[in-house]
Design an enzyme around this catalytic site. Structure first.
Site, PDB file in Angstrom:
ATOM      1  N   LYS A 267     -11.709  42.464 -57.168  1.00  0.00           N
ATOM      2  CA  LYS A 267     -11.579  43.408 -58.209  1.00  0.00           C
ATOM      3  C   LYS A 267     -11.207  44.789 -58.040  1.00  0.00           C
ATOM      4  O   LYS A 267     -10.263  45.482 -58.737  1.00  0.00           O
ATOM      5  CB  LYS A 267     -12.882  43.330 -59.071  1.00  0.00           C
ATOM      6  CG  LYS A 267     -13.152  44.195 -60.229  1.00  0.00           C
ATOM      7  CD  LYS A 267     -14.407  43.776 -61.156  1.00  0.00           C
ATOM      8  CE  LYS A 267     -15.534  43.486 -60.538  1.00  0.00           C
ATOM      9  NZ  LYS A 267     -15.885  44.720 -59.633  1.00  0.00           N
TER      10      LYS A 267
ATOM     11  N   THR B  39      -9.506  45.689 -55.460  1.00  0.00           N
ATOM     12  CA  THR B  39      -8.257  45.721 -54.959  1.00  0.00           C
ATOM     13  C   THR B  39      -7.406  45.677 -56.155  1.00  0.00           C
ATOM     14  O   THR B  39      -6.189  46.345 -56.108  1.00  0.00           O
ATOM     15  CB  THR B  39      -8.182  44.456 -53.926  1.00  0.00           C
ATOM     16  OG1 THR B  39      -9.220  44.645 -53.024  1.00  0.00           O
ATOM     17  CG2 THR B  39      -6.544  44.600 -53.426  1.00  0.00           C
TER      18      THR B  39
ATOM     19  N   ARG C 120     -15.895  53.453 -58.633  1.00  0.00           N
ATOM     20  CA  ARG C 120     -17.342  53.879 -58.086  1.00  0.00           C
ATOM     21  C   ARG C 120     -17.349  54.196 -56.539  1.00  0.00           C
ATOM     22  O   ARG C 120     -16.569  53.696 -55.919  1.00  0.00           O
ATOM     23  CB  ARG C 120     -18.412  52.902 -58.292  1.00  0.00           C
ATOM     24  CG  ARG C 120     -18.936  52.606 -59.814  1.00  0.00           C
ATOM     25  CD  ARG C 120     -19.523  51.441 -59.993  1.00  0.00           C
ATOM     26  NE  ARG C 120     -18.798  50.201 -59.603  1.00  0.00           N
ATOM     27  CZ  ARG C 120     -19.308  48.831 -59.172  1.00  0.00           C
ATOM     28  NH1 ARG C 120     -20.695  48.857 -59.192  1.00  0.00           N
ATOM     29  NH2 ARG C 120     -18.668  47.974 -58.856  1.00  0.00           N
TER      30      ARG C 120
ATOM     31  N   LYS D 233     -21.644  42.520 -48.035  1.00  0.00           N
ATOM     32  CA  LYS D 233     -20.398  42.711 -48.930  1.00  0.00           C
ATOM     33  C   LYS D 233     -19.208  43.399 -48.332  1.00  0.00           C
ATOM     34  O   LYS D 233     -18.165  43.229 -48.643  1.00  0.00           O
ATOM     35  CB  LYS D 233     -20.841  43.220 -50.286  1.00  0.00           C
ATOM     36  CG  LYS D 233     -20.038  43.219 -51.335  1.00  0.00           C
ATOM     37  CD  LYS D 233     -20.402  43.649 -52.610  1.00  0.00           C
ATOM     38  CE  LYS D 233     -19.457  43.693 -53.583  1.00  0.00           C
ATOM     39  NZ  LYS D 233     -18.235  45.138 -53.581  1.00  0.00           N
TER      40      LYS D 233
ATOM     41  N   ALA E 274     -23.825  46.745 -60.633  1.00  0.00           N
ATOM     42  CA  ALA E 274     -24.118  46.334 -61.955  1.00  0.00           C
ATOM     43  C   ALA E 274     -25.275  45.126 -62.054  1.00  0.00           C
ATOM     44  O   ALA E 274     -25.350  44.581 -63.158  1.00  0.00           O
ATOM     45  CB  ALA E 274     -22.552  45.627 -62.205  1.00  0.00           C
TER      46      ALA E 274
ATOM     47  N   PHE F  11     -19.056  43.379 -60.514  1.00  0.00           N
ATOM     48  CA  PHE F  11     -19.436  42.291 -60.502  1.00  0.00           C
ATOM     49  C   PHE F  11     -18.593  41.466 -61.815  1.00  0.00           C
ATOM     50  O   PHE F  11     -17.498  41.889 -62.037  1.00  0.00           O
ATOM     51  CB  PHE F  11     -20.927  41.794 -60.555  1.00  0.00           C
ATOM     52  CG  PHE F  11     -21.602  42.332 -59.221  1.00  0.00           C
ATOM     53  CD1 PHE F  11     -21.097  41.703 -58.075  1.00  0.00           C
ATOM     54  CD2 PHE F  11     -22.787  42.992 -59.409  1.00  0.00           C
ATOM     55  CE1 PHE F  11     -21.764  42.129 -56.814  1.00  0.00           C
ATOM     56  CE2 PHE F  11     -23.228  43.663 -58.156  1.00  0.00           C
ATOM     57  CZ  PHE F  11     -22.842  43.185 -57.053  1.00  0.00           C
TER      58      PHE F  11
ATOM     59  N   PHE G 151      -3.821  34.403 -52.909  1.00  0.00           N
ATOM     60  CA  PHE G 151      -3.896  34.099 -51.415  1.00  0.00           C
ATOM     61  C   PHE G 151      -2.766  33.331 -50.931  1.00  0.00           C
ATOM     62  O   PHE G 151      -2.202  32.454 -51.604  1.00  0.00           O
ATOM     63  CB  PHE G 151      -5.300  33.642 -51.117  1.00  0.00           C
ATOM     64  CG  PHE G 151      -6.511  34.618 -51.213  1.00  0.00           C
ATOM     65  CD1 PHE G 151      -7.291  34.923 -50.063  1.00  0.00           C
ATOM     66  CD2 PHE G 151      -6.798  35.090 -52.350  1.00  0.00           C
ATOM     67  CE1 PHE G 151      -8.353  35.846 -50.224  1.00  0.00           C
ATOM     68  CE2 PHE G 151      -7.944  35.969 -52.632  1.00  0.00           C
ATOM     69  CZ  PHE G 151      -8.633  36.169 -51.457  1.00  0.00           C
TER      70      PHE G 151
ATOM     71  N   TRP H   7      -2.339  42.761 -52.689  1.00  0.00           N
ATOM     72  CA  TRP H   7      -3.085  43.084 -51.120  1.00  0.00           C
ATOM     73  C   TRP H   7      -1.894  43.149 -50.135  1.00  0.00           C
ATOM     74  O   TRP H   7      -2.104  43.910 -49.165  1.00  0.00           O
ATOM     75  CB  TRP H   7      -3.725  41.814 -50.826  1.00  0.00           C
ATOM     76  CG  TRP H   7      -4.691  41.871 -49.832  1.00  0.00           C
ATOM     77  CD1 TRP H   7      -6.089  42.519 -49.747  1.00  0.00           C
ATOM     78  CD2 TRP H   7      -4.592  41.663 -48.232  1.00  0.00           C
ATOM     79  NE1 TRP H   7      -6.329  42.559 -48.387  1.00  0.00           N
ATOM     80  CE2 TRP H   7      -5.580  42.029 -47.656  1.00  0.00           C
ATOM     81  CE3 TRP H   7      -3.210  41.193 -47.816  1.00  0.00           C
ATOM     82  CZ2 TRP H   7      -5.452  41.882 -46.230  1.00  0.00           C
ATOM     83  CZ3 TRP H   7      -3.248  40.995 -46.338  1.00  0.00           C
ATOM     84  CH2 TRP H   7      -4.432  41.296 -45.498  1.00  0.00           C
TER      85      TRP H   7
END
Length: 557
Positions: free
Chosen positions: A72, A74, A95, A106, A274, A302, A382, A410
């Site tokens: 998210k 990214t 954030r 994480k 969140a 999230f 991916f 990415w």
């Protein structure tokens, strides 16, 4: 071999932060610089923006997270770069990462691959010291409470009902429940308390929702820190705590300006989780960005059941924001996990599992639609994803009247999000947003909880002990019934069972505790087994973080 995120970030060609400021019309004398690549934007400059019109506001949210990853942040970075690449004046609002996840499981929150914000190491570690200031302000209030009780307790604290805990920005399960003031008369009166992680602090929530220093001070003063034996509330302002707490936070409240790998501007400011808080960056940063650029891209933590719901029902409600579009991020890998595939089998094509997992995406699309905000799905691709799997997603979402767009940010940066950026602009310019909150202010507190559980989580109902219901009724009588509700629950499921994937229905949501955040101006409903102080995993990420022989940080991601 593909380069790691930290290797890509280290090779970035960063421009002086003054040059980044110039791109969005921030003069050099309005920047308080932290070296060549970070700066805070002065209040005097921000106050001068109030008469300018707002640009478009775009929220990036996601499906229910899995260990497979969704990307998210990214995607937020990639979309911001993509909007600039197609000729729009845009910036992102993120954030700040917490040290807990960075050293836990994480990882950081600076994006990944060629869609990152830099300097990545600084952002993921101490950055400009905002979290330390928030931790210090919170714990100053803790110290003032115990000091007041030690010197005679003239406010009449019932020591059994001190509601204010302590915080630190690290995962440390040993501190969840503690006893303080042991060791004799000189150390005070022993009592049971505990620690939360800094991102769960009400000071963090206040910091992120405050409209300037005066509002920050007012909100800090309104914190309920405990109760007398007659159950009367005692506020932080009764301890004269709001003044020194504001002093500790005065510099931190200025938004932090950094840049993406493609030298586009980014505000990174505030950092509530969140799953246990409201999960959005600061109102001050978002409002400033809306005045500075035509398109502001922000994210909420999230899945859309947590971060997006709180963005709409808490942040937008309290700050008067009206979002123009939403992006729901999904990955084929995560959809396969929601469809029952084990993590070690995600590299194999499995269209049927994708189709089964799409129930999760479908509910998130419907949920965002309840707020009247037009949406698009971003498929964060991916390498091993197949065309057949992508086609299944794209066909599925047409029933909701939305489009699913393949994104390759990415690996390709802005080039990989140009199609998404073009779609987002179309959504914003079509003027289709009719933003509305899920519930009205005058709805009862437990009814608000039930509304979220039924309409967003697909639950049959919320359940709570009489003690919890009575507490909510008392707060309504005390004048807090108009406040929104901040649900604290696992991020891994629509239910309170983290192992229940997909889109479960007819489950119940047990509310085990409610907390009043009178300064942040919301009620926290703690559901299931969610923790406000996480623990480290068996093998924490910290085990791999070190300095190499050249003095460079390794292992941070």
């Amino acid at each position: 071999m593909a380069k790691s995120d930290i290797e890509i970030a280290r090779e970035a060609s960063m421009k002086p932060i003054t040059e980044i400021g110039t791109k969005i019309d921030i003069p050099t004398d309005a920047l308080l610089q932290f070296g060549p690549s970070k700066a805070k934007v002065s209040f005097d400059f921000l106050e001068g923006l109030e008469s300018k019109p707002d640009g478009k506001l775009i929220l990036v949210t996601a499906i229910t997270p899995t260990p497979a990853g969704e990307g998210k942040t990214t995607t937020t970075v990639g979309l911001g770069d993509g909007l600039n690449a197609i000729g729009k004046k845009a910036m992102i609002c993120l954030r700040e990462p917490s040290l807990g996840p960075c050293f836990g499981v994480k990882g950081g929150a600076a994006g990944g691959g060629y869609a990152q914000v830099v300097p990545m190491e600084d952002i993921n570690l101490h950055f400009t010291g905002d979290f330390h200031a928030i931790t210090s302000a919170h714990n100053l209030l803790s110290a003032l409470i115990d000091n007041h009780i030690y010197w005679g307790n003239s406010l009449g604290f019932d020591e059994r009902r001190v509601a204010w805990r302590r915080v630190m920005d690290m995962n440390d399960r040993a501190l969840r429940d503690t006893v303080v003031s042991l060791g004799g008369v000189a150390n005070g009166f022993p009592r049971q308390t505990g620690f939360d992680i800094t991102v769960a602090s009400e000071v963090m929530a206040i910091f992120c929702l405050a409209n300037g220093l005066k509002d920050l001070e007012r909100r800090l003063g309104a914190i309920v820190v405990g109760y007398t034996r007659d159950r009367e509330p005692i506020y932080a302002r009764d301890l004269k705590a709001e003044g020194p707490m504001t002093v500790l936070l005065k510099d931190a409240l200025m938004p932090n300006l950094v840049q993406t790998l493609e030298n586009n501007p980014a505000f990174i400011h505030g950092g509530p989780f969140a799953n246990i808080a409201h999960g959005c960056n600061t109102v001050s940063a978002t409002k400033a960005a809306l005045k500075l650029v035509d398109y502001t891209v922000t994210e909420a933590g999230f899945g859309a059941d947590l971060g997006a719901e709180k963005f709409f029902d808490i942040k937008c409600r309290k700050a008067g924001l009206s979002p123009d579009a939403a992006v729901i991020v999904a990955t084929i890998r995560a959809l396969k996990m929601h469809g029952g595939v084990a993590k070690d089998k995600l590299g194999e094509e499995n269209v049927e599992a994708v189709k089964k997992g799409l129930e999760n995406l479908g509910r998130h699309i419907r949920n965002v639609g309840q707020f009247g905000v037009p949406a698009v799905v971003a498929i964060n691709r991916f390498t091993l994803d197949t065309d057949a799997e992508l086609a299944a997603v794209q066909e599925y979402v047409t029933q909701f009247g939305v489009e699913a767009i393949e994104c390759n940010h990415w690996a390709e940066g802005s080039k990989g999000t140009e199609a998404l950026a073009t779609k987002v602009v179309a959504l914003c310019e079509n003027g289709g947003a009719q933003f509305r909150t899920l519930y009205e202010d005058d709805m009862g507190l437990f009814q608000k909880i039930n509304t979220i559980c039924r309409n967003i989580y697909g639950a049959e109902e919320a359940i709570a002990d009489k003690k919890v219901r009575d507490q909510l009724a008392q707060w309504e009588e005390a004048g807090y019934g108009h406040l929104p509700v901040c649900m604290a629950k696992t991020q891994y499921s629509f239910s309170t069972d983290p192992n229940l994937k997909g889109a479960p229905t007819n489950h119940v949501v047990p509310v085990r505790e409610v907390r009043l955040s009178a300064g942040a101006e919301f009620i926290v409903a703690i559901c299931g087994e969610v923790m406000t102080m996480p623990g480290l995993p068996r093998t924490p990420a910290a085990n791999s973080i070190h300095l190499d022989d050249a003095g460079l940080v390794q292992g941070l991601f």
